[in-house]
Motif scaffolding. Structure first.
Motif, PDB file in Angstrom:
ATOM      1  N   THR A   1      29.176 -16.935   9.132  1.00  0.00           N
ATOM      2  CA  THR A   1      29.998 -15.896   9.789  1.00  0.00           C
ATOM      3  C   THR A   1      31.752 -15.934   9.527  1.00  0.00           C
ATOM      4  OG1 THR A   1      29.866 -17.771  11.455  1.00  0.00           O
ATOM      5  CG2 THR A   1      28.568 -15.499  11.719  1.00  0.00           C
TER       6      THR A   1
ATOM      7  N   GLU B   1      46.225  -7.262   9.224  1.00  0.00           N
ATOM      8  CA  GLU B   1      44.941  -7.839   8.467  1.00  0.00           C
ATOM      9  C   GLU B   1      43.925  -7.982   9.667  1.00  0.00           C
ATOM     10  OE1 GLU B   1      43.664 -11.187   5.250  1.00  0.00           O
ATOM     11  OE2 GLU B   1      44.600 -11.922   7.202  1.00  0.00           O
TER      12      GLU B   1
ATOM     13  N   GLY C   1      40.376 -10.172  10.299  1.00  0.00           N
ATOM     14  CA  GLY C   1      39.479 -11.112   9.893  1.00  0.00           C
ATOM     15  C   GLY C   1      40.426 -12.104   9.023  1.00  0.00           C
TER      16      GLY C   1
ATOM     17  N   TYR D   1      43.458 -17.891   3.808  1.00  0.00           N
ATOM     18  CA  TYR D   1      43.940 -17.679   2.289  1.00  0.00           C
ATOM     19  C   TYR D   1      44.505 -16.318   1.920  1.00  0.00           C
ATOM     20  CZ  TYR D   1      43.915 -17.325  -2.732  1.00  0.00           C
ATOM     21  OH  TYR D   1      44.174 -17.174  -3.859  1.00  0.00           O
TER      22      TYR D   1
ATOM     23  N   VAL E   1      44.589 -10.829  12.816  1.00  0.00           N
ATOM     24  CA  VAL E   1      43.562 -11.156  13.579  1.00  0.00           C
ATOM     25  C   VAL E   1      42.268 -11.538  13.434  1.00  0.00           C
ATOM     26  CG1 VAL E   1      42.823  -9.831  15.786  1.00  0.00           C
ATOM     27  CG2 VAL E   1      44.761  -9.090  14.701  1.00  0.00           C
TER      28      VAL E   1
ATOM     29  N   GLY F   1      39.417  -7.793  16.483  1.00  0.00           N
ATOM     30  CA  GLY F   1      40.220  -7.006  15.799  1.00  0.00           C
ATOM     31  C   GLY F   1      39.940  -5.791  15.620  1.00  0.00           C
TER      32      GLY F   1
ATOM     33  N   TYR G   1      36.220  -7.939   7.091  1.00  0.00           N
ATOM     34  CA  TYR G   1      34.582  -7.936   7.552  1.00  0.00           C
ATOM     35  C   TYR G   1      34.575  -6.400   7.485  1.00  0.00           C
ATOM     36  CZ  TYR G   1      37.128  -7.018  12.229  1.00  0.00           C
ATOM     37  OH  TYR G   1      37.939  -6.190  12.897  1.00  0.00           O
TER      38      TYR G   1
ATOM     39  N   PHE H   1      30.796  -7.413   2.844  1.00  0.00           N
ATOM     40  CA  PHE H   1      31.530  -8.137   3.719  1.00  0.00           C
ATOM     41  C   PHE H   1      30.457  -8.508   4.976  1.00  0.00           C
ATOM     42  CE2 PHE H   1      35.472  -7.353   1.935  1.00  0.00           C
ATOM     43  CZ  PHE H   1      36.085  -8.666   1.837  1.00  0.00           C
ATOM     44  N   MET H   2      30.572  -9.531   5.667  1.00  0.00           N
ATOM     45  CA  MET H   2      29.903  -9.798   6.809  1.00  0.00           C
ATOM     46  C   MET H   2      30.211  -8.571   8.043  1.00  0.00           C
ATOM     47  SD  MET H   2      31.647 -13.554   7.652  1.00  0.00           S
ATOM     48  CE  MET H   2      31.238 -13.954   6.181  1.00  0.00           C
TER      49      MET H   2
ATOM     50  N   ARG I   1      31.760  -9.323  14.150  1.00  0.00           N
ATOM     51  CA  ARG I   1      31.033 -10.160  15.024  1.00  0.00           C
ATOM     52  C   ARG I   1      30.171  -9.268  16.335  1.00  0.00           C
ATOM     53  NH1 ARG I   1      32.129 -15.958  15.353  1.00  0.00           N
ATOM     54  NH2 ARG I   1      32.860 -16.001  12.960  1.00  0.00           N
TER      55      ARG I   1
HETATM   56  C1  LIG Z   1      34.890 -12.851   5.209  1.00  0.00           C
HETATM   57  S1  LIG Z   1      35.683 -13.498   6.421  1.00  0.00           S
HETATM   58  C2  LIG Z   1      37.445 -13.560   6.091  1.00  0.00           C
HETATM   59  C3  LIG Z   1      37.953 -13.723   4.662  1.00  0.00           C
HETATM   60  C4  LIG Z   1      39.278 -14.330   4.896  1.00  0.00           C
HETATM   61  N1  LIG Z   1      40.277 -12.997   4.893  1.00  0.00           N
HETATM   62  C5  LIG Z   1      39.827 -15.176   3.732  1.00  0.00           C
HETATM   63  O1  LIG Z   1      40.634 -14.833   2.895  1.00  0.00           O
HETATM   64  O2  LIG Z   1      39.568 -16.326   4.071  1.00  0.00           O
HETATM   65  C6  LIG Z   1      35.683 -12.411   7.752  1.00  0.00           C
HETATM   66  C7  LIG Z   1      36.395 -12.883   9.116  1.00  0.00           C
HETATM   67  O3  LIG Z   1      36.064 -11.927   9.974  1.00  0.00           O
HETATM   68  C8  LIG Z   1      36.032 -12.536  11.247  1.00  0.00           C
HETATM   69  N2  LIG Z   1      35.724 -11.486  12.095  1.00  0.00           N
HETATM   70  C9  LIG Z   1      34.609 -10.919  12.279  1.00  0.00           C
HETATM   71  N3  LIG Z   1      34.519  -9.888  13.225  1.00  0.00           N
HETATM   72  C10 LIG Z   1      35.908 -10.030  13.797  1.00  0.00           C
HETATM   73  C11 LIG Z   1      36.436  -8.980  14.663  1.00  0.00           C
HETATM   74  N4  LIG Z   1      35.868  -8.222  15.463  1.00  0.00           N
HETATM   75  N5  LIG Z   1      37.691  -9.201  14.743  1.00  0.00           N
HETATM   76  C12 LIG Z   1      38.534 -10.256  14.011  1.00  0.00           C
HETATM   77  N6  LIG Z   1      37.804 -11.012  13.107  1.00  0.00           N
HETATM   78  C13 LIG Z   1      36.393 -10.944  13.009  1.00  0.00           C
HETATM   79  C14 LIG Z   1      35.063 -13.679  11.089  1.00  0.00           C
HETATM   80  O4  LIG Z   1      35.249 -14.605  12.007  1.00  0.00           O
HETATM   81  C15 LIG Z   1      35.699 -14.226   9.709  1.00  0.00           C
HETATM   82  O5  LIG Z   1      36.294 -15.301   9.795  1.00  0.00           O
END
Ligand SMILES: C[S@@+](CC[C@H](N)C(=O)[O-])C[C@H]1O[C@@H](n2cnc3c(N)ncnc32)[C@H](O)[C@@H]1O
Length: 396
Positions: free
Chosen positions: A106, A132, A134, A139, A156, A184, A201, A255-256, A259
């Protein structure tokens, strides 16, 4: 390892990673190359899980300097891999970490080649502002800060624990962008309009807030996805009147999902054997899993999922169940390439897919990059070929 040696080794690994990403074509500009060479990815990945690449069930191995040694930890942190930092929405316990399987990632630091390729696609210029969605490990947020300056970056993250860790890691590298812990899907109106909006995401449709908060002529880069699979990456141009439009620019990122848009736990009720109407069909269940027809299936049946199960007579049946309106289609292999489909409920799922396949064949069967998306305040549609071509609604 003394800190100076660690920093030198990390800097060398960053150079190596940048060369690899440039050779692979994902890193295309000197500005983003400088960001990859400077931003210390290992600071965002003090402890993480790396996927085992052995065949068999997906499993992840815990990695940190303490567990595998500094050299190994650094080289994995600078490899072109997605490194997982959270499963099933729960903070990880690093007091006695064990390999993980049967879990749903997640949060993660996405593989660098995908991160930089999306940043290149975002087409930023000096002094532009970016939203941005997620933040994850922070990083990619740090890369944005390196390129545009902290004051131009807003990020966010929905998960408080993830957001807190990202904030600490960013500060440890000297980056102080505007960080919000929120869903987000609402974007962040404060400093809007942004020149660019990017999501790390996947979403089932484009949140209206992203369109409203991006300036006219600005770009939105995001992955669209559904409950069966990812649809791919779109780049939309915003017109300032609630409309955004553009093509799929890649079929690949997985991408996941946001949520808040996770698929319902139950796939739905298996229809009784006497329910629905049966007919022959020219297509079998491979339509659902092949890359291009699977893309169409996801568009045509946004609320459906499928699985294959043997019935009491030992016959394999593939059930496609719509979680929203209880429509279903059941495919049965009759041997020698012949298939039947039994359909019921308010939507004839398989009829709709066959019709879309015919339209797609008539258009010379383009890859997903031959499709695009138009977003308006009341409606979002995926189109084939051009905005005037055949189109299908995305879920609200
Ligand atoms: C693939 S990871 C992000 C990768 C990140 N940009 C990095 O470089 O590490 C996706 C992120 O989106 C977040 N996420 C999922 N649904 C979201 C939402 N509705 N609003 C904001 N963040 C969300 C997740 O908790 C997760 O931390």
């Amino acid at each position: 390892m003394p800190p100076d040696d660690l920093n030198t080794r990390a800097a060398n690994l960053r150079q190596q990673l940048a060369r690899q990403l440039a050779a692979g074509g994902s890193l295309r500009s000197t500005e983003w190359r400088a960001a990859v060479e400077d931003v210390p990815r290992h600071e965002f990945l003090r402890a993480f899980y790396a996927e085992n690449l052995d065949p068999g069930a997906t499993a992840w191995t815990p990695i940190s300097a303490e567990l595998v040694g500094v050299g190994e930890w650094l080289s994995i942190a600078y490899s072109d891999q997605t490194l997982v930092t959270q499963f099933d929405g729960r903070p990880l316990d690093w007091s006695g970490p064990k390999p993980v399987s049967n879990a749903n990632p997640t949060s993660s630091s996405t593989l660098p080649s995908l991160v930089v390729s999306m940043l290149e696609d975002l087409d930023v210029h000096d002094d532009m502002t970016v939203l941005e969605l997620g933040t994850g490990t922070g990083y990619s947020t740090a890369l944005l800060c390196h390129r545009l300056g902290d004051k131009n970056v807003t990020s966010v993250e929905t998960d408080r624990d993830v957001a807190d860790r990202a904030r600490i890691a960013l500060a440890s590298c000297g980056y102080y962008p505007r960080l919000l812990t929120n869903d987000g899907q609402h974007g962040h109106a404060g400093p809007a309009p942004y020149d660019r909006t990017i999501a790390t995401y996947g979403v089932r449709s484009v949140p209206s807030a992203w369109v409203e908060q991006t300036r006219p002529g600005g770009l939105i880069v995001t992955t669209l996805r559904g409950w069966m699979r990812s649809l791919g990456l779109v780049r939309l141009t915003v017109d300032g009147e609630g409309r955004a439009e553009g093509p799929f620019i890649a079929a690949e990122p997985h991408f996941m999902i946001a949520r808040q848009q996770a698929a319902p736990t139950s796939m739905g009720m298996i229809p009784a054997p006497e329910e629905g109407k049966t007919r022959e069909t020219r297509f079998g269940r491979e339509l659902l899993s092949m890359p291009d027809s699977g893309f169409l299936a996801q568009i045509i049946m946004p609320n459906a999922r499928h699985f294959t199960m043997q019935d009491d007579s030992g016959t394999d049946r593939t059930y496609i169940l719509d979680a929203e309106n209880e429509s279903f289609a059941v495919l049965t292999d009759q041997g020698d390439g012949a298939w039947t489909v039994r359909q019921g409920g308010p939507c004839a799922l398989w009829d709709d897919l066959e019709e879309a396949i015919s339209l797609w064949h008539a258009a010379d069967s383009p890859a997903p990059t031959g499709f695009g998306v138009t977003v308006t305040p009341g409606d979002q549609r995926v189109w084939l070929g051009s905005p005037d071509g055949p189109s299908w609604a995305l879920p609200k």
